[in-house]
Scaffold this motif. Structure first.
Motif, PDB file in Angstrom:
ATOM      1  N   LEU A   1       0.803  -1.326   0.004  1.00 38.30           N
ATOM      2  CA  LEU A   1      -0.109  -0.068  -0.046  1.00 38.30           C
ATOM      3  C   LEU A   1       1.053   1.335   0.025  1.00 38.30           C
ATOM      4  O   LEU A   1       0.735   2.366  -0.679  1.00 38.30           O
ATOM      5  CB  LEU A   1      -0.869   0.085   1.333  1.00 38.30           C
ATOM      6  CG  LEU A   1      -2.347  -0.989   1.046  1.00 38.30           C
ATOM      7  CD1 LEU A   1      -2.956  -1.044   2.463  1.00 38.30           C
ATOM      8  CD2 LEU A   1      -3.046  -0.491  -0.025  1.00 38.30           C
ATOM      9  N   GLY A   2       2.004   1.235   0.733  1.00 43.01           N
ATOM     10  CA  GLY A   2       3.014   2.566   0.618  1.00 43.01           C
ATOM     11  C   GLY A   2       3.589   2.549  -0.432  1.00 43.01           C
ATOM     12  O   GLY A   2       3.667   3.758  -0.968  1.00 43.01           O
ATOM     13  N   VAL A   3       3.945   1.731  -1.240  1.00 40.44           N
ATOM     14  CA  VAL A   3       4.494   1.768  -2.703  1.00 40.44           C
ATOM     15  C   VAL A   3       3.387   2.323  -3.644  1.00 40.44           C
ATOM     16  O   VAL A   3       3.651   3.372  -4.381  1.00 40.44           O
ATOM     17  CB  VAL A   3       4.967   0.333  -3.463  1.00 40.44           C
ATOM     18  CG1 VAL A   3       5.275   0.526  -4.691  1.00 40.44           C
ATOM     19  CG2 VAL A   3       6.147  -0.102  -2.594  1.00 40.44           C
ATOM     20  N   ALA A   4       2.194   1.915  -3.500  1.00 39.32           N
ATOM     21  CA  ALA A   4       0.899   2.418  -4.318  1.00 39.32           C
ATOM     22  C   ALA A   4       0.721   3.873  -3.939  1.00 39.32           C
ATOM     23  O   ALA A   4       0.530   4.620  -4.788  1.00 39.32           O
ATOM     24  CB  ALA A   4      -0.223   1.596  -4.098  1.00 39.32           C
ATOM     25  N   VAL A   5       0.792   4.074  -2.620  1.00 36.24           N
ATOM     26  CA  VAL A   5       0.469   5.567  -2.399  1.00 36.24           C
ATOM     27  C   VAL A   5       1.616   6.509  -2.853  1.00 36.24           C
ATOM     28  O   VAL A   5       1.243   7.559  -3.454  1.00 36.24           O
ATOM     29  CB  VAL A   5       0.518   6.069  -0.712  1.00 36.24           C
ATOM     30  CG1 VAL A   5       0.471   7.281  -0.483  1.00 36.24           C
ATOM     31  CG2 VAL A   5      -0.844   5.190  -0.409  1.00 36.24           C
ATOM     32  N   SER A   6       2.802   6.087  -2.766  1.00 39.03           N
ATOM     33  CA  SER A   6       3.982   6.782  -3.308  1.00 39.03           C
ATOM     34  C   SER A   6       4.058   7.200  -4.522  1.00 39.03           C
ATOM     35  O   SER A   6       4.360   8.010  -5.069  1.00 39.03           O
ATOM     36  CB  SER A   6       5.405   6.217  -2.743  1.00 39.03           C
ATOM     37  OG  SER A   6       5.660   4.982  -3.471  1.00 39.03           O
ATOM     38  N   LEU A   7       3.478   5.886  -5.314  1.00 39.54           N
ATOM     39  CA  LEU A   7       3.439   6.088  -7.036  1.00 39.54           C
ATOM     40  C   LEU A   7       2.256   6.958  -7.381  1.00 39.54           C
ATOM     41  O   LEU A   7       2.367   7.263  -8.670  1.00 39.54           O
ATOM     42  CB  LEU A   7       3.400   4.798  -7.658  1.00 39.54           C
ATOM     43  CG  LEU A   7       4.653   4.010  -7.430  1.00 39.54           C
ATOM     44  CD1 LEU A   7       4.630   2.457  -7.982  1.00 39.54           C
ATOM     45  CD2 LEU A   7       6.094   4.663  -7.843  1.00 39.54           C
ATOM     46  N   THR A   8       1.464   7.304  -6.544  1.00 36.21           N
ATOM     47  CA  THR A   8       0.480   8.148  -6.811  1.00 36.21           C
ATOM     48  C   THR A   8       0.543   9.514  -6.995  1.00 36.21           C
ATOM     49  O   THR A   8      -0.018  10.389  -7.792  1.00 36.21           O
ATOM     50  CB  THR A   8      -0.943   7.997  -6.010  1.00 36.21           C
ATOM     51  OG1 THR A   8      -1.019   6.334  -5.977  1.00 36.21           O
ATOM     52  CG2 THR A   8      -2.287   8.285  -6.506  1.00 36.21           C
TER      53      THR A   8
ATOM     54  N   LEU B   1      13.439  -6.613  -1.140  1.00 36.75           N
ATOM     55  CA  LEU B   1      13.555  -7.261  -2.373  1.00 36.75           C
ATOM     56  C   LEU B   1      12.336  -7.739  -3.204  1.00 36.75           C
ATOM     57  O   LEU B   1      12.144  -7.167  -4.197  1.00 36.75           O
ATOM     58  CB  LEU B   1      14.300  -8.787  -1.948  1.00 36.75           C
ATOM     59  CG  LEU B   1      14.471  -9.657  -3.409  1.00 36.75           C
ATOM     60  CD1 LEU B   1      15.594  -8.892  -4.305  1.00 36.75           C
ATOM     61  CD2 LEU B   1      14.934 -11.036  -2.938  1.00 36.75           C
ATOM     62  N   VAL B   2      11.320  -8.043  -2.434  1.00 39.56           N
ATOM     63  CA  VAL B   2      10.076  -8.021  -3.040  1.00 39.56           C
ATOM     64  C   VAL B   2       9.249  -6.877  -3.418  1.00 39.56           C
ATOM     65  O   VAL B   2       8.646  -6.686  -4.674  1.00 39.56           O
ATOM     66  CB  VAL B   2       9.038  -8.788  -2.011  1.00 39.56           C
ATOM     67  CG1 VAL B   2       7.502  -9.142  -2.661  1.00 39.56           C
ATOM     68  CG2 VAL B   2       9.453 -10.282  -1.719  1.00 39.56           C
ATOM     69  N   MET B   3       9.429  -5.785  -2.524  1.00 43.13           N
ATOM     70  CA  MET B   3       8.763  -4.446  -2.853  1.00 43.13           C
ATOM     71  C   MET B   3       9.266  -3.742  -3.873  1.00 43.13           C
ATOM     72  O   MET B   3       8.834  -3.117  -4.755  1.00 43.13           O
ATOM     73  CB  MET B   3       8.664  -3.677  -1.627  1.00 43.13           C
ATOM     74  CG  MET B   3       7.987  -4.432  -0.297  1.00 43.13           C
ATOM     75  SD  MET B   3       6.483  -5.198  -0.899  1.00 43.13           S
ATOM     76  CE  MET B   3       5.598  -3.990  -1.521  1.00 43.13           C
ATOM     77  N   ASN B   4      10.755  -3.917  -4.054  1.00 48.61           N
ATOM     78  CA  ASN B   4      11.457  -3.075  -5.127  1.00 48.61           C
ATOM     79  C   ASN B   4      11.316  -3.900  -6.341  1.00 48.61           C
ATOM     80  O   ASN B   4      10.910  -3.211  -7.415  1.00 48.61           O
ATOM     81  CB  ASN B   4      13.106  -3.265  -4.839  1.00 48.61           C
ATOM     82  CG  ASN B   4      13.352  -2.260  -3.601  1.00 48.61           C
ATOM     83  OD1 ASN B   4      12.639  -1.829  -3.358  1.00 48.61           O
ATOM     84  ND2 ASN B   4      14.727  -2.441  -3.316  1.00 48.61           N
ATOM     85  N   ILE B   5      11.124  -5.039  -6.489  1.00 49.82           N
ATOM     86  CA  ILE B   5      10.673  -5.772  -7.550  1.00 49.82           C
ATOM     87  C   ILE B   5       9.326  -5.496  -8.143  1.00 49.82           C
ATOM     88  O   ILE B   5       9.001  -5.071  -9.180  1.00 49.82           O
ATOM     89  CB  ILE B   5      10.901  -7.417  -7.415  1.00 49.82           C
ATOM     90  CG1 ILE B   5      12.497  -7.906  -7.407  1.00 49.82           C
ATOM     91  CG2 ILE B   5      10.266  -8.013  -8.705  1.00 49.82           C
ATOM     92  CD1 ILE B   5      12.663  -9.212  -6.971  1.00 49.82           C
TER      93      ILE B   5
END
Length: 554
Positions: free
Chosen positions: A7-14, A117-121
């Motif tokens: 969710l944090g990745v999704a928010v930062s990319l928004t 590793l998972v989140m960066n991929i």
């Protein structure tokens, strides 16, 4: 943990997409009424990202700590369950490095490396998709830049895995040297070998240093490469993007969003080296730990409980060898010890006396024949019931870094104070009451604060206190002076009259404790009888005791 991270990745990319809307809308077209809602949306997304990071770290720390604690527990339990043959093959430093250093390596990777590793991929895949959607020609440039990174990463992984295992093994070897020099400091000082031992340590430390430097050199080359590629790609994208804006192929907001999203890839790419290094070290650590966890004890607990043991011990055609391709240490051993019988086991050095006594509590298992206790094959008994019925005291006593009382009651925690004092009296170990804090005095690691004779007497008291049905004394009186030995032997007569005893003896005075004597020669019992019978009829027995007495008097 993974949910909040995603969710944090999704928010930062928004956020970059909101930035594009602000630039192409309120800024470019002067639609100021949309500026405040979009600004509050960007602020809300930023706050949400911070909260998600906090929740992720909280869940992450709890999860990883539980994992490490569980692994450490399982590893320690497995080490305790493995037989003597395993511990004689493994260096203690290698085991120590696995329980400490390797577990810490796995914890660091599980707490940081695996997640990122998972989140960066995931971030690389999502951002690349968004870049292709925003403006596919520039997206293709980013895709092409990933090719050399993937190729070099695969080569790096193979090399780093090998050198990581080498470093971790060398750390275990160095830990063994440190432990041995710490435990054997008296011998080192007595023989004036400090410089020799120090040189051994220095050689091992230099070897480890060279391997560590080679590992760092390999990693630094890879990390430098990862730092160059994203920055070079960014320059190309800025140039081509500016030309595209000039041709009105894309808007300025799209270019800003594209650059912002691309900048979000720099951390996943540059951190890839560190994460892959952690992954390789963790894989190596997991492999080293698996060497222990995948080892199963050959000594299995049986299904039968031994209730009210009497101590009738029989050896029926017993043989033993350490490995299938090694010769027999013992063969065709037959003995019958009725309850209350004391047997003195006599033999030359290397004849197999200690090995024979170790078979009774199943420190090793017979490879032929069987041993029975009260008619039960000891392999059919549960290990706790067998080892509560059999107590041992060894010639090289082991005391733990705890109080005297804790050492004494190790085999019988519910012993009363009167029983403890009685055991101390039998072993002539009343000196323990005169220590600075009495029985609550800590004896230090391996009991090194005590003399050899004091350690032997405490170990003997510990065995006596257990009140076993079978008492095994493996040359337990070897470090005692003649006067103390005589006092201990006199007190032991009463104890041995109530239990079945096996006493490894080298002196005639110790042999006199026994009801009968077994002479062990070439791995088998050749004669059984009383001391006087063997002395009169067996020349080899006379010669053996005469040689031992000469050594004592010398």
């Amino acid at each position: 943990m993974f949910s909040t991270a995603a969710l944090g990745v999704a928010v930062s990319l928004t956020v970059p997409l909101v930035t594009r809307a602000i630039i192409d809308g309120p800024v470019t077209r002067r639609e100021l009424d949309l500026l405040v809602p979009l600004a509050f949306l960007a602020l809300g997304l930023s706050i949400a990202e911070v909260l998600l990071v906090w929740v992720r770290r909280w869940a992450q720390s709890r999860t990883v700590s539980d994992l490490e604690a569980t692994l450490r527990h399982d590893l320690y339990v497995r080490l305790q369950s493995l037989p003597m043959e395993f511990h004689t093959r493994w260096q203690s430093g290698q085991l120590l490095s696995r329980v400490t250093t390797d577990l810490s390596t796995i914890r660091r990777f599980m707490g940081f490396g695996l997640l990122f590793l998972v989140m960066n991929i995931l971030q690389l895949v999502v951002v690349t998709f968004l870049l292709l959607r925003l403006y596919w020609p520039l997206g293709v440039v980013v895709l092409l830049a990933a090719v050399p990174i993937i190729v070099v990463s695969m080569r790096f992984e193979k090399k780093y895995l090998v050198i990581s295992r080498q470093v971790q093994d060398q750390q275990g070897d160095l830990a063994t040297l440190i432990e041995e020099s710490a435990l054997g400091f008296r011998v080192i000082k007595a023989f004036g070998r400090r410089q020799h031992v120090q040189q051994q340590f220095d050689d091992g430390a230099v070897t480890l240093y060279d391997s560590e430097v080679a590992k760092v050199r390999l990693a630094s080359r890879f990390w430098s490469f990862l730092g160059v590629i994203p920055n070079l790609t960014l320059v190309i994208v800025l140039l081509l993007g500016a030309l595209a804006v000039g041709r009105e192929a894309i808007t300025l907001g799209t270019l800003v969003a594209f650059i912002t999203l691309m900048l979000s890839l720099i951390w996943p790419v540059t951190s890839l080296g560190a994460i892959l290094a952690m992954a390789q070290e963790s894989m190596t650590a997991a492999d080293r730990i698996s060497e222990i966890l995948d080892t199963w004890s050959t000594i299995k607990s049986g299904p039968e409980e031994l209730e009210h043991p009497r101590g009738h011990l029989r050896f029926e055609n017993v043989s033993f060898r350490f490995s299938p391709d090694s010769p027999d240490i013992l063969h065709d051993v037959n003995l019958d010890l009725a309850p209350g019988t004391t047997l003195a086991l006599v033999g030359a050095t290397g004849s197999g006396k200690t090995t024979l006594t170790a078979l009774v509590p199943r420190l090793y298992d017979v490879t032929g024949g069987r041993i029975t206790l009260d008619g039960h094959d000891i392999r059919d008994l549960t290990l706790p019931s067998l080892r509560s019925a059999v107590a041992s005291a060894f010639d090289d006593p082991t005391l733990f870094s705890m109080s005297v009382r804790e050492n004494l009651t190790l085999g019988r925690p519910d012993a009363t104070e009167a029983e403890v004092q009685q055991a101390l009296q039998v072993a002539q170990a009343e000196f323990a009451n005169e220590l600075p804090w009495g029985l609550d005095t800590r004896v230090g690691e391996q009991g090194m604060s005590l003399s050899g004779g004091q350690r032997q007497r405490l170990a003997l008291a510990r065995a006596v206190l257990a009140k076993p049905a079978v008492l095994v004394l493996d040359d337990t009186l070897s470090a005692l002076d003649v006067h103390t030995e005589a006092l201990v032997e006199e007190a032991l007569r009463n104890v041995l009259s109530e239990t079945t005893g096996i006493v490894v003896a080298h002196r005639a005075s110790t042999v006199m404790l026994a009801d009968k004597v077994a002479l062990l020669q070439n791995g088998t019992v050749t004669h059984v009888g009383t001391h006087h019978e063997l002395l009169a009829d067996v020349p080899a027995y006379r010669l053996l005791l005469a040689a031992e007495d000469e050594e004592v008097h010398a």
